[in-house]
Design an enzyme around this catalytic site. Structure first.
Site, PDB file in Angstrom:
ATOM      1  N   HIS A  11       6.694  -0.904   2.988  1.00  8.70           N
ATOM      2  CA  HIS A  11       6.673  -2.306   3.406  1.00  8.70           C
ATOM      3  C   HIS A  11       5.851  -3.119   2.425  1.00  8.70           C
ATOM      4  O   HIS A  11       4.901  -2.622   1.837  1.00  8.70           O
ATOM      5  CB  HIS A  11       6.118  -2.466   4.821  1.00  8.70           C
ATOM      6  CG  HIS A  11       4.777  -1.824   5.033  1.00  8.70           C
ATOM      7  ND1 HIS A  11       4.631  -0.458   5.242  1.00  8.70           N
ATOM      8  CD2 HIS A  11       3.522  -2.338   5.041  1.00  8.70           C
ATOM      9  CE1 HIS A  11       3.351  -0.180   5.385  1.00  8.70           C
ATOM     10  NE2 HIS A  11       2.654  -1.303   5.248  1.00  8.70           N
ATOM     11  N   PHE A  12       6.257  -4.353   2.267  1.00  5.78           N
ATOM     12  CA  PHE A  12       5.487  -5.309   1.470  1.00  5.78           C
ATOM     13  C   PHE A  12       4.884  -6.335   2.411  1.00  5.78           C
ATOM     14  O   PHE A  12       5.579  -6.857   3.289  1.00  5.78           O
ATOM     15  CB  PHE A  12       6.388  -5.997   0.429  1.00  5.78           C
ATOM     16  CG  PHE A  12       6.657  -5.125  -0.761  1.00  5.78           C
ATOM     17  CD1 PHE A  12       7.583  -4.091  -0.691  1.00  5.78           C
ATOM     18  CD2 PHE A  12       5.964  -5.317  -1.956  1.00  5.78           C
ATOM     19  CE1 PHE A  12       7.818  -3.261  -1.778  1.00  5.78           C
ATOM     20  CE2 PHE A  12       6.196  -4.497  -3.052  1.00  5.78           C
ATOM     21  CZ  PHE A  12       7.123  -3.462  -2.963  1.00  5.78           C
ATOM     22  N   HIS A  13       3.604  -6.602   2.216  1.00  9.45           N
ATOM     23  CA  HIS A  13       2.934  -7.661   2.966  1.00  9.45           C
ATOM     24  C   HIS A  13       3.093  -8.968   2.192  1.00  9.45           C
ATOM     25  O   HIS A  13       2.854  -8.994   0.973  1.00  9.45           O
ATOM     26  CB  HIS A  13       1.427  -7.403   3.060  1.00  9.45           C
ATOM     27  CG  HIS A  13       1.025  -6.150   3.782  1.00  9.45           C
ATOM     28  ND1 HIS A  13       0.473  -6.158   5.045  1.00  9.45           N
ATOM     29  CD2 HIS A  13       1.074  -4.837   3.418  1.00  9.45           C
ATOM     30  CE1 HIS A  13       0.193  -4.927   5.419  1.00  9.45           C
ATOM     31  NE2 HIS A  13       0.546  -4.094   4.443  1.00  9.45           N
ATOM     32  N   ASN A  27       0.865  -1.168   0.000  1.00  4.71           N
ATOM     33  CA  ASN A  27       0.000   0.000   0.000  1.00  4.71           C
ATOM     34  C   ASN A  27       0.902   1.218   0.000  1.00  4.71           C
ATOM     35  O   ASN A  27       1.670   1.409   0.943  1.00  4.71           O
ATOM     36  CB  ASN A  27      -0.887   0.018   1.253  1.00  4.71           C
ATOM     37  CG  ASN A  27      -1.810  -1.189   1.331  1.00  4.71           C
ATOM     38  OD1 ASN A  27      -2.292  -1.671   0.312  1.00  4.71           O
ATOM     39  ND2 ASN A  27      -2.037  -1.680   2.529  1.00  4.71           N
ATOM     40  N   GLN A  74      -2.384   2.922   3.103  1.00  8.77           N
ATOM     41  CA  GLN A  74      -1.128   2.870   3.866  1.00  8.77           C
ATOM     42  C   GLN A  74      -1.315   3.578   5.209  1.00  8.77           C
ATOM     43  O   GLN A  74      -1.735   4.731   5.256  1.00  8.77           O
ATOM     44  CB  GLN A  74       0.009   3.524   3.073  1.00  8.77           C
ATOM     45  CG  GLN A  74       1.360   3.374   3.757  1.00  8.77           C
ATOM     46  CD  GLN A  74       2.520   3.919   2.915  1.00  8.77           C
ATOM     47  OE1 GLN A  74       2.298   4.606   1.915  1.00  8.77           O
ATOM     48  NE2 GLN A  74       3.725   3.615   3.328  1.00  8.77           N
TER      49      GLN A  74
HETATM   50  P1  AMP Z   1      -0.376  -0.702   5.821  1.00  6.83           P
HETATM   51  O1  AMP Z   1      -1.869  -0.532   6.010  1.00  6.83           O
HETATM   52  O2  AMP Z   1      -0.013  -1.318   4.529  1.00  6.83           O
HETATM   53  O3  AMP Z   1       0.377   0.577   6.112  1.00  6.83           O
HETATM   54  O4  AMP Z   1       0.040  -1.783   6.910  1.00  6.83           O
HETATM   55  C1  AMP Z   1       0.615  -1.493   8.135  1.00  6.83           C
HETATM   56  C2  AMP Z   1       0.639  -2.792   8.873  1.00  6.83           C
HETATM   57  O5  AMP Z   1       1.558  -2.670   9.950  1.00  6.83           O
HETATM   58  C3  AMP Z   1      -0.698  -3.195   9.491  1.00  6.83           C
HETATM   59  O6  AMP Z   1      -1.097  -4.449   8.933  1.00  6.83           O
HETATM   60  C4  AMP Z   1      -0.401  -3.299  10.988  1.00  6.83           C
HETATM   61  O7  AMP Z   1      -1.035  -4.395  11.577  1.00  6.83           O
HETATM   62  C5  AMP Z   1       1.109  -3.462  11.001  1.00  6.83           C
HETATM   63  N1  AMP Z   1       1.779  -2.984  12.178  1.00  6.83           N
HETATM   64  C6  AMP Z   1       1.659  -1.762  12.774  1.00  6.83           C
HETATM   65  N2  AMP Z   1       2.492  -1.677  13.823  1.00  6.83           N
HETATM   66  C7  AMP Z   1       3.169  -2.845  13.881  1.00  6.83           C
HETATM   67  C8  AMP Z   1       4.173  -3.366  14.757  1.00  6.83           C
HETATM   68  N3  AMP Z   1       4.667  -2.650  15.777  1.00  6.83           N
HETATM   69  N4  AMP Z   1       4.637  -4.623  14.528  1.00  6.83           N
HETATM   70  C9  AMP Z   1       4.142  -5.349  13.487  1.00  6.83           C
HETATM   71  N5  AMP Z   1       3.208  -4.919  12.641  1.00  6.83           N
HETATM   72  C10 AMP Z   1       2.711  -3.683  12.843  1.00  6.83           C
END
Ligand code: AMP
Ligand code: ZN
Length: 132
Positions: A97-99, A84, A91
């Protein structure tokens, strides 16, 4: 400093899956499915628009390493790889970051439920607009 930079600096804990010189991969706190992992560059870039190609190459190598690790450990044979970039794209953490989201039979995980079916004319116009 952003939350992922803090994870990279070991200022807050994470569940590490993979690490190399350029990248770190750790479990997403919210597991869309079992094994949902995030891959981040160790340098801070907000999103794909701000990231040089060379860094993306490193990240993609790590994405591949993570998929192999999930395959070996959890038997994963299906994944969605998702980025995202930008608030409107969903995002929430503005460090690229890549999921990697493993997919399982009947996992009920819906990533992109809405889609349109444009006509071939509309697709052609859009293709021309993007290419010219
Ligand atoms: P996005 O919506 O693509 O920005 O995804 C951010 C992701 O980061 C979400 O799926 C959250 O669950 C994850 N996230 C946020 N903080 C942390 C953390 N401290 N450790 C691991 N994942 C996290
Ligand atoms: Zn950061």
């Amino acid at each position: 400093m952003c939350i992922f930079c803090k994870i990279i600096n070991n200022e807050i804990p994470s569940y590490k899956i993979y690490e190399d010189e350029y990248t770190l991969a750790f479990l997403d706190l919210s597991q869309a499915t079992k094994g949902h992992t995030l891959i981040v560059p160790k340098k801070h870039f907000a999103n794909i628009f701000e990231t040089p190609c060379e860094e993306l190459h490193h990240i993609m190598n790590s994405v591949k390493a993570v998929t192999e690790k999930l395959k070996k450990s959890l038997g994963v044979e299906n994944v969605n790889i998702l980025n995202n970039s930008g608030t409107l794209a969903g995002q929430t953490v503005h460090h690229l970051h890549f999921h990697v989201i493993p997919r399982y039979e009947n996992d009920n995980c819906e990533l992109c439920p809405s889609a349109t079916n444009p006509s071939f004319d509309e697709l052609k116009n859009l293709c021309d607009l993007i290419n010219n």
